[in-house]
Design an enzyme around this catalytic site. Structure first.
Site, mmCIF file in Angstrom:
data_model
loop_
_atom_site.group_PDB
_atom_site.id
_atom_site.type_symbol
_atom_site.label_atom_id
_atom_site.label_comp_id
_atom_site.label_asym_id
_atom_site.label_seq_id
_atom_site.Cartn_x
_atom_site.Cartn_y
_atom_site.Cartn_z
ATOM 1 N N GLU A 28 0.822 -1.209 0.000
ATOM 2 C CA GLU A 28 0.000 0.000 0.000
ATOM 3 C C GLU A 28 0.860 1.264 0.000
ATOM 4 O OE1 GLU A 28 -2.647 -0.635 3.365
ATOM 5 O OE2 GLU A 28 -4.064 -1.661 2.059
ATOM 6 N N ARG A 49 -6.147 -10.727 -5.630
ATOM 7 C CA ARG A 49 -5.434 -10.278 -4.423
ATOM 8 C C ARG A 49 -5.228 -11.434 -3.434
ATOM 9 N NH1 ARG A 49 -7.673 -5.301 -0.667
ATOM 10 N NH2 ARG A 49 -6.612 -5.884 1.263
ATOM 11 N N ASP A 84 -8.468 -9.246 3.975
ATOM 12 C CA ASP A 84 -8.247 -8.164 4.931
ATOM 13 C C ASP A 84 -9.289 -8.090 6.044
ATOM 14 O OD1 ASP A 84 -7.157 -6.021 6.122
ATOM 15 O OD2 ASP A 84 -7.535 -4.588 4.519
ATOM 16 N N GLU A 98 -12.628 -2.420 11.992
ATOM 17 C CA GLU A 98 -12.624 -1.709 10.714
ATOM 18 C C GLU A 98 -13.729 -2.204 9.781
ATOM 19 O OE1 GLU A 98 -8.872 -1.997 8.700
ATOM 20 O OE2 GLU A 98 -9.592 -0.940 6.924
HETATM 21 C C1 BDP Z 1 -6.112 -2.231 5.907
HETATM 22 C C2 BDP Z 1 -6.429 -0.872 6.445
HETATM 23 C C3 BDP Z 1 -5.271 0.082 6.340
HETATM 24 C C4 BDP Z 1 -4.034 -0.552 6.924
HETATM 25 C C5 BDP Z 1 -3.771 -1.867 6.233
HETATM 26 C C6 BDP Z 1 -2.631 -2.642 6.863
HETATM 27 O O1 BDP Z 1 -7.531 -0.365 5.748
HETATM 28 O O2 BDP Z 1 -5.622 1.253 7.014
HETATM 29 O O3 BDP Z 1 -2.944 0.286 6.801
HETATM 30 O O4 BDP Z 1 -4.878 -2.708 6.351
HETATM 31 O O5 BDP Z 1 -2.913 -3.618 7.533
HETATM 32 O O6 BDP Z 1 -7.064 -3.092 6.434
HETATM 33 O O7 BDP Z 1 -1.470 -2.291 6.679
#
Ligand code: BDP
Length: 709
Positions: free
Chosen positions: A301, A345, A374, A402
């Site tokens: 990311e 993914r 996730d 989240e």
């Molecule tokens: C996702 C979140 C993000 C985190 C990322 C992570 O949306 O904010 O930075 O995971 O785990 O679920 O690095």
């Protein structure tokens, strides 16, 4: 009736004396409200003796005094003489001096035993280390809080997993990424000089459930935390947490040598870079001799990482591992990677990390999220578990909700955690559970760990939603002993947090134990996933199709079309299933035998597909969404019935949040079904409440200031 009135009166009285705001968590230490038990406890323990003097043994003494004074409503004598009816706590070594040692003390963990010597009764807590004695003290207090007999004890308890960590996603400006409980509890501005009481209570709460490490800052890290002034702040926190057996770790930004070291590169094989990290690590250990190590999110990311220099994750991890190794530190390297170019993914982490198995240094753990995408309400276990035999894999769960209703939904996560830990990877034949991968036993690793993204903030009750506390609690308890059931953990938590009244316990437990399936059903039933709003992840947005990356868009995941819905991950699709062992693959490969829970995770299924229930897929989808909403109504009704038994503050708070959850559940159901109906073109079944808005209405909802984003 009279009992109810009496209870009401008592609860009013308690309210006047001390409003319940949730700050005390599960460590409330209220007077035992059962007279027979109270008498027996008071007889068994009239004094305490804590052998040895040190910050940790002082913490043991303080906790036992505070706990017993509160629970037994007495003034407990602290003695240095061995007399009868005394609770004695000390390390094995200290008790040897008192001639009380016991050779059943476990290598790790504690022993609590009742002994009669010269007709005098003793309760003894002992262990090899002071921290383990502290865990024993908390365990004894828990026995009393949960109204268990302590007259004849013989308890040996050892942790199954070595590293039991919280991961704070807290930024230096106190904003918490995906945080729904206020701002960060770490006040970086006033540290190191100002020590908030909260830091100590945080340490107590963690130690009470065996959590022994904390990563203070966000994985999307800011290099500033590694500068000298911030390291002094970190050291101040480490000093507070140390007596409670909690080590401090930091998320390290891979490009820190450039940002704060002013080097031209962060290439892990560059000598100057390596020297920079070595010097930095030396500086850290001078301030914090027991510093735990680094957690790293790299090439994920947009975060910097070794791949930017043509190096592998192993090159990056090992470079940092070399730096911390002389001090006994570790590196926790995250496997949360995915690439927008890939066709699925799901497959990414496995594809990038399995070739590196065996290439990591001994002091590196790879931290893997529980599922391949996730933290969704339900995911199959990550195929990495069981696929890297030569590397200790650490579990990453998410306490902060989240994707589970964020700060307003009551979702007890222990069933989710257990589902993953109990899943069989079949990596070494049957009975190769994820838990056995994690605890190191399957492949004989000495390092082992479970971490969870924290849900803690500066809200008075720590977690925003009072029931978020139960998830924090459950994480610690499961990391210590994952064989505990979700129900056992819920029972303990309720007894300590609310009441030992069996009717209250049963009722709250019912709410908690149904809550996880409820959220799955009203958000993402039958294996749907990742269909929430973009960015903030708040609320439903299955129609969303304009994110900066395709794999951030819900349409990438549900693939609804005129024919059907779901992601084909079988051989006719992306073949992600190939990443599992054949025995696991078999469970999911056939859409007719795949369990409903995972159907749309692995199959694109026709709207007319006949489900195990006999319904069509479309009708089943409607049924499940409705079931989710109905479960929340049932949770609300149960809570209403608890009114006479719960203090007004906490009752009202949860009542209001349940109302929001109910509204949100209806919103999820309506928005998703109206949208999917545009593909299925099928009518809603009669049993389903008609939506009160149009699809356009739901699509127009915007939440630019949703928290945690
Ligand atoms: C996702 C979140 C993000 C985190 C990322 C992570 O949306 O904010 O930075 O995971 O785990 O679920 O690095």
């Amino acid at each position: 009736m009279r009992k109810t009135l009496l209870l009401l009166l008592l609860s009013c009285l308690a309210h006047v004396l001390h409003a319940e705001d949730g700050y005390d968590l599960w460590l409330r230490y209220k007077r035992i409200d059962n007279n027979m038990l109270l008498t027996s406890y008071r007889k068994t323990i009239t004094a305490i003796q804590v052998a040895g003097q040190s910050p940790t043994m002082d913490a043991v003494k303080k906790e036992l005094e505070q706990g017993l004074n509160g629970l037994l409503d007495t003034h407990i004598t602290v003695t240095s003489k061995v007399a009868g009816n005394t609770l004695i706590a000390g390390t094995r070594e200290a008790l040897t001096a008192l001639k009380l040692q016991d050779n059943q003390t476990p290598a790790e963990g504690f022993l609590i035993t009742s002994k009669t010597i010269d007709n005098k009764h003793y309760t003894i807590i002992t262990a090899n280390t002071e921290t383990d004695v502290l865990y024993g003290a908390f365990h004894l207090l828990r026995l009393i809080q949960t109204h268990q007999s302590i007259e004849n004890l013989h308890i040996i308890s050892s942790p199954r997993v070595k590293l039991r960590l919280l991961n704070h996603w807290d930024n230096l400006n106190r904003y918490v990424e995906r945080g729904y409980a206020g701002i960060s509890i770490w006040n970086w501005h006033t540290l190191p000089d100002y020590i908030d009481d909260r830091y100590i209570d945080y340490a107590r709460a963690n130690a009470s459930v065996g959590i022994n490490g904390t990563v203070l800052n966000n994985v999307n890290a800011n290099a500033t935390i590694l500068t000298a002034p911030y390291l002094r702040k970190v050291a101040a926190l480490a000093n507070i947490l140390r007596p409670y057996g909690i080590k401090v770790y930091l998320s390290a930004r891979f490009s820190a040598p450039m940002e704060i070291g002013h080097l031209k590169t962060a290439d892990p094989l560059n000598d100057t870079v390596r020297q920079w990290w070595q010097a930095k690590v030396k500086e850290i250990y001078q301030l914090i001799p027991d510093f735990g190590g680094f957690l790293v999110k790299a090439n994920s990311e947009g975060q910097p990482g070794p791949q930017s220099y043509g190096r592998s994750h192993a090159d990056g991890a090992n470079m940092m591992a070399d730096a911390v190794a002389p001090f006994g530190g570790i590196v926790i390297w995250r496997a949360f990677v995915y690439d927008p170019q890939a066709n699925d993914r799901f497959k990414q982490a496995y594809a990038e990390f399995t070739p590196l198995d065996g290439k990591f240094n001994k002091n590196v753990l790879v931290q893997v999220k529980n599922g391949p995408i996730d933290f969704q309400p339900r995911e199959p276990f990550s195929p990495l578990f069981g696929a890297m035999p030569q590397t200790p894999l650490m579990m990453e769960f998410q306490l902060t909700q989240e994707y589970l209703g964020q700060g307003t939904h009551l979702v007890y996560e222990a069933p989710l955690f257990k589902e993953v830990l109990d899943a069989d990877t079949h990596a070494k034949g049957p009975n190769s559970s994820v838990a056995k991968v994690i605890d190191g036993s399957l492949y004989e690793h000495t390092l082992s760990g479970i971490a969870a993204v924290s849900n803690i903030g500066n809200e008075r009750n720590w977690t925003g939603h009072l029931f978020g506390q139960a998830n924090w609690y459950a994480l610690g308890r499961l990391a210590w002993d994952y064989t505990l059931t979700s129900e056992q953990i819920a029972t303990e938590w309720i007894q300590q947090t609310f009441s030992n009244d069996p009717a209250v316990v049963t009722s709250i437990k019912q709410i908690m134990l149904t809550s996880r399936e409820a959220v799955v059903n009203y958000m993402t039933p039958l294996g749907l996933h990742h269909i929430m709003g973009n960015g903030h992840h708040y609320g439903p947005a299955p129609w969303s199709n304009n994110a900066p990356r395709p794999d951030w868009d819900p349409i990438y995941y549900h693939k609804a079309d005129a024919k059907g819905i779901g992601f084909d991950r079988t051989a006719s699709g992306t073949n992600a299933l190939q990443q599992y062992q054949p025995a696991v693959r078999q469970l999911y490969a056939d859409s007719n035998t795949c369990s409903d829970q995972y159907l749309l995770w692995f199959h694109h299924v026709s709207w007319q597909h006949k489900m195990h229930s006999g319904r069509t897929l479309w009708n089943e989808l409607c049924h499940k969404y409705q079931e989710g909403v109905d479960s929340v109504s049932a949770m609300q009704q149960r809570w209403e019935q608890l009114k006479p038994y719960i203090d007004p503050e906490r009752f009202h708070q949860v009542q209001m949040l349940l109302a929001i959850q109910h509204k949100d559940a209806i919103w999820w159901r309506n928005a998703c079904l109206l949208y999917f109906q545009t593909f299925s073109q099928m009518p809603f079944p009669a049993s389903y409440e008609k939506p009160d808005h149009t699809l356009e209405y739901y699509q127009q909802q915007h939440f630019p200031y949703a928290p945690g984003n």
